[in-house]
Enzyme design. Structure first.
Site, PDB file in Angstrom:
ATOM      1  N   PHE A 228       0.858  -1.193   0.000  1.00 31.48           N
ATOM      2  CA  PHE A 228       0.000   0.000   0.000  1.00 31.48           C
ATOM      3  C   PHE A 228       0.900   1.252   0.000  1.00 31.48           C
ATOM      4  CE2 PHE A 228      -1.891  -3.431   2.509  1.00 31.48           C
ATOM      5  CZ  PHE A 228      -3.110  -3.630   1.887  1.00 31.48           C
ATOM      6  N   ASP A 250       1.112  -1.279  -4.879  1.00 33.68           N
ATOM      7  CA  ASP A 250      -0.154  -0.550  -4.703  1.00 33.68           C
ATOM      8  C   ASP A 250      -1.073  -0.960  -5.846  1.00 33.68           C
ATOM      9  OD1 ASP A 250      -0.855   2.283  -2.960  1.00 33.68           O
ATOM     10  OD2 ASP A 250      -2.176   1.768  -4.645  1.00 33.68           O
ATOM     11  N   ALA A 280      -2.771  -6.093  -2.933  1.00 36.96           N
ATOM     12  CA  ALA A 280      -1.866  -6.487  -1.848  1.00 36.96           C
ATOM     13  C   ALA A 280      -2.082  -7.936  -1.424  1.00 36.96           C
ATOM     14  CB  ALA A 280      -2.074  -5.563  -0.656  1.00 36.96           C
ATOM     15  N   ASP A 298       0.457  -0.761   5.339  1.00 38.23           N
ATOM     16  CA  ASP A 298      -0.232   0.494   5.683  1.00 38.23           C
ATOM     17  C   ASP A 298      -1.482   0.647   4.819  1.00 38.23           C
ATOM     18  OD1 ASP A 298      -0.812   2.969   6.768  1.00 38.23           O
ATOM     19  OD2 ASP A 298       0.499   4.057   5.386  1.00 38.23           O
ATOM     20  N   CYS A 338      -5.390   2.883  10.084  1.00 39.06           N
ATOM     21  CA  CYS A 338      -5.763   4.298  10.194  1.00 39.06           C
ATOM     22  C   CYS A 338      -7.278   4.442  10.326  1.00 39.06           C
ATOM     23  CB  CYS A 338      -5.229   5.098   9.010  1.00 39.06           C
ATOM     24  SG  CYS A 338      -5.855   4.526   7.433  1.00 39.06           S
TER      25      CYS A 338
HETATM   26  N1  SAH Z   1       1.700   4.053   2.978  1.00 39.34           N
HETATM   27  C1  SAH Z   1       1.269   5.204   2.227  1.00 39.34           C
HETATM   28  C2  SAH Z   1      -0.204   5.519   2.414  1.00 39.34           C
HETATM   29  C3  SAH Z   1      -1.130   4.375   2.086  1.00 39.34           C
HETATM   30  S1  SAH Z   1      -2.724   4.896   1.613  1.00 39.34           S
HETATM   31  C4  SAH Z   1       2.144   6.401   2.599  1.00 39.34           C
HETATM   32  O1  SAH Z   1       3.023   6.290   3.444  1.00 39.34           O
HETATM   33  O2  SAH Z   1       1.941   7.450   2.008  1.00 39.34           O
HETATM   34  C5  SAH Z   1      -3.427   3.402   1.103  1.00 39.34           C
HETATM   35  C6  SAH Z   1      -3.020   2.950  -0.299  1.00 39.34           C
HETATM   36  O3  SAH Z   1      -3.534   1.632  -0.465  1.00 39.34           O
HETATM   37  C7  SAH Z   1      -3.592   3.755  -1.463  1.00 39.34           C
HETATM   38  O4  SAH Z   1      -2.546   4.231  -2.258  1.00 39.34           O
HETATM   39  C8  SAH Z   1      -4.457   2.763  -2.252  1.00 39.34           C
HETATM   40  O5  SAH Z   1      -4.347   2.923  -3.666  1.00 39.34           O
HETATM   41  C9  SAH Z   1      -3.871   1.451  -1.841  1.00 39.34           C
HETATM   42  N2  SAH Z   1      -4.764   0.281  -1.886  1.00 39.34           N
HETATM   43  C10 SAH Z   1      -6.064   0.200  -1.534  1.00 39.34           C
HETATM   44  N3  SAH Z   1      -6.508  -1.067  -1.631  1.00 39.34           N
HETATM   45  C11 SAH Z   1      -5.456  -1.824  -2.051  1.00 39.34           C
HETATM   46  C12 SAH Z   1      -5.273  -3.206  -2.300  1.00 39.34           C
HETATM   47  N4  SAH Z   1      -6.262  -4.071  -2.146  1.00 39.34           N
HETATM   48  N5  SAH Z   1      -4.048  -3.621  -2.686  1.00 39.34           N
HETATM   49  C13 SAH Z   1      -3.026  -2.743  -2.852  1.00 39.34           C
HETATM   50  N6  SAH Z   1      -3.150  -1.423  -2.605  1.00 39.34           N
HETATM   51  C14 SAH Z   1      -4.340  -0.966  -2.211  1.00 39.34           C
END
Ligand code: SAH
Length: 394
Positions: A228, A250, A280, A298, A338
């Site tokens: 993520f 991501d 993910a 995250d 979060c």
């Molecule tokens: N760790 C990042 C913030 C994460 S925000 C930082 O430090 O800035 C959450 C992210 O998860 C988003 O970019 C979103 O596109 C991604 N996301 C949401 N569902 C997902 C999934 N099933 N698999 C992979 N990524 C995912």
């Protein structure tokens, strides 16, 4: 100064006497005719005592109180609150040449419920979460530019997705002051492109700054998996920390592109980093066991409200179990939630169940939270949302 009146039922003044800033719709006994979405109102107890001034809105939280007295909600008020917010960030050492990205206003945590302001160098990105703050946007923008010593020249308003759509405010994302200058912000000496025009939230997650710095400390010589990744924050810190390899994942193609750009911005073309545009859960299923010895999880908020709590906890357990199954011996897992609706204990229990399911020996090294620029108003414990654990997995 007083505004049109809202009177509460007997007893409903108690939480306000303890400085909780919300008035729920069920607490209201009667109100003046003609009070509309986003209006400034004065709130009174059943026996006519003024409790404070705030913004009215149609919904479960009917008034967000901005004062607990008769202070007017005018330009001077916003200048004073924003000045206090700026002083806090200065006192916390966040305003530096090598750190130009931070949250200046964190809603209730800065005594400005309904308002979020993130600063990226000379640009402030303003988000209204209440109609009242939407109507105050111009005053807020002027006060930001006038903040002494802050050097804010551009104010971008970004509330298309944060305002209740039933309020029919039709906000347009646009510059209220200035325009585009640069999209590069600096966090602890690392550079990041921030896409406030199209990116998620205000374009960058400043709330993980301290936790990223902790990843940097553990990264030396490790094979890092940043799940993520969004804009690649954790990846870039892990690279600076001397990681052997960093893989970022991501499901958003845009996020993967931004991560690649940000790695390149700091380290040029490098074979130490690779980014994958994938889900993910699927990615974790396909990797070889032991391939990574530092994993960061995250995910986005799995529970956006209380009703989604059960499913969210199942989601956290499943995700963490997959990581526990795959992480190398002696591995370090950074795992976060979060979701405001999930409390610290519930999150810990979900991670505990995941560890047991994977039959790993696990110790807690650090318990993480949100940084100083996301302060928690002591009278508004709901403001605590970010929870993290750093685990040593054998
Ligand atoms: N760790 C990042 C913030 C994460 S925000 C930082 O430090 O800035 C959450 C992210 O998860 C988003 O970019 C979103 O596109 C991604 N996301 C949401 N569902 C997902 C999934 N099933 N698999 C992979 N990524 C995912």
């Amino acid at each position: 100064m007083t505004y049109p009146s809202v009177y509460l039922h007997k007893g409903k003044e108690e939480s306000i006497a303890r400085f909780h800033p919300w008035v729920f719709s069920g607490a209201i006994a009667r109100k003046d005719d003609g009070i509309d979405e986003g209006d400034c109102v004065s709130v009174y107890s059943y026996d006519g005592r003024l409790l404070g001034n705030g913004h009215y809105q149609v919904g479960s939280i009917a008034v967000r109180l901005l004062t607990f007295d008769d202070t007017a909600l005018d330009a001077a008020f916003f200048t004073s609150r924003l000045t206090e917010a700026w002083r806090l960030r200065e006192a916390a050492g966040l305003v530096r040449d090598d750190n130009t990205a931070f949250r200046l206003v964190h809603g209730e945590g800065d005594f400005l419920p309904g308002l979020v302001v993130d600063v990226y160098g000379s640009t402030a990105v303003v988000q209204a979460h209440s109609p009242g703050m939407h109507f105050a946007r111009e005053i807020v923008a002027e006060a930001l530019v006038a903040l002494n010593g802050a050097g804010i020249e551009n104010v971008f308003y970004k509330s298309e997705t944060t305002l209740p759509f039933k309020a029919h405010l039709d906000p347009v994302n646009r510059y209220l002051v200035g325009g585009f200058t640069t999209d590069v912000a600096v966090e602890n000496g690392l550079q990041f492109h921030v896409d406030w025009l199209k990116g998620q939230k205000t374009g960058f997650f400043v709330d993980q700054r301290d936790n990223r710095a902790l990843v940097e400390k553990y990264a030396r010589g490790r094979n890092v998996l940043n799940m993520f990744c969004y804009t690649g924050g954790f990846s870039v810190y892990a690279m600076r920390g001397g990681a052997e390899q960093v893989h970022s994942v991501d499901s958003s193609t845009k996020a993967v592109r931004l991560t690649r750009q940000n790695v390149e911005l700091n380290f040029g073309e490098t074979e130490r980093h690779q980014a994958f545009d994938e889900d993910a859960f699927k990615f974790l299923d396909t990797i070889e066991p032991e391939a990574y010895d530092l994993i960061i999880l995250d995910p986005p908020a799995f529970a956006k409200h209380k009703k989604a709590l059960r499913n969210a906890l199942v989601g956290y357990r499943r995700l963490n179990a997959k990581a526990f199954e795959k992480i190398a011996k002696g591995g370090i897992l950074f795992t976060f939630s979060c979701s405001q609706a999930v409390n610290r204990e519930q999150f810990r229990l979900a991670v505990f169940s995941a560890a047991a399911q994977a039959r790993r020996r696990v110790r807690i090294l650090h318990q993480l939270t949100q940084p100083v620029d996301h302060p928690i108003n002591i009278y508004h414990p709901e403001g605590e949302y970010l929870k993290g654990l750093v685990l040593y997995v054998e």
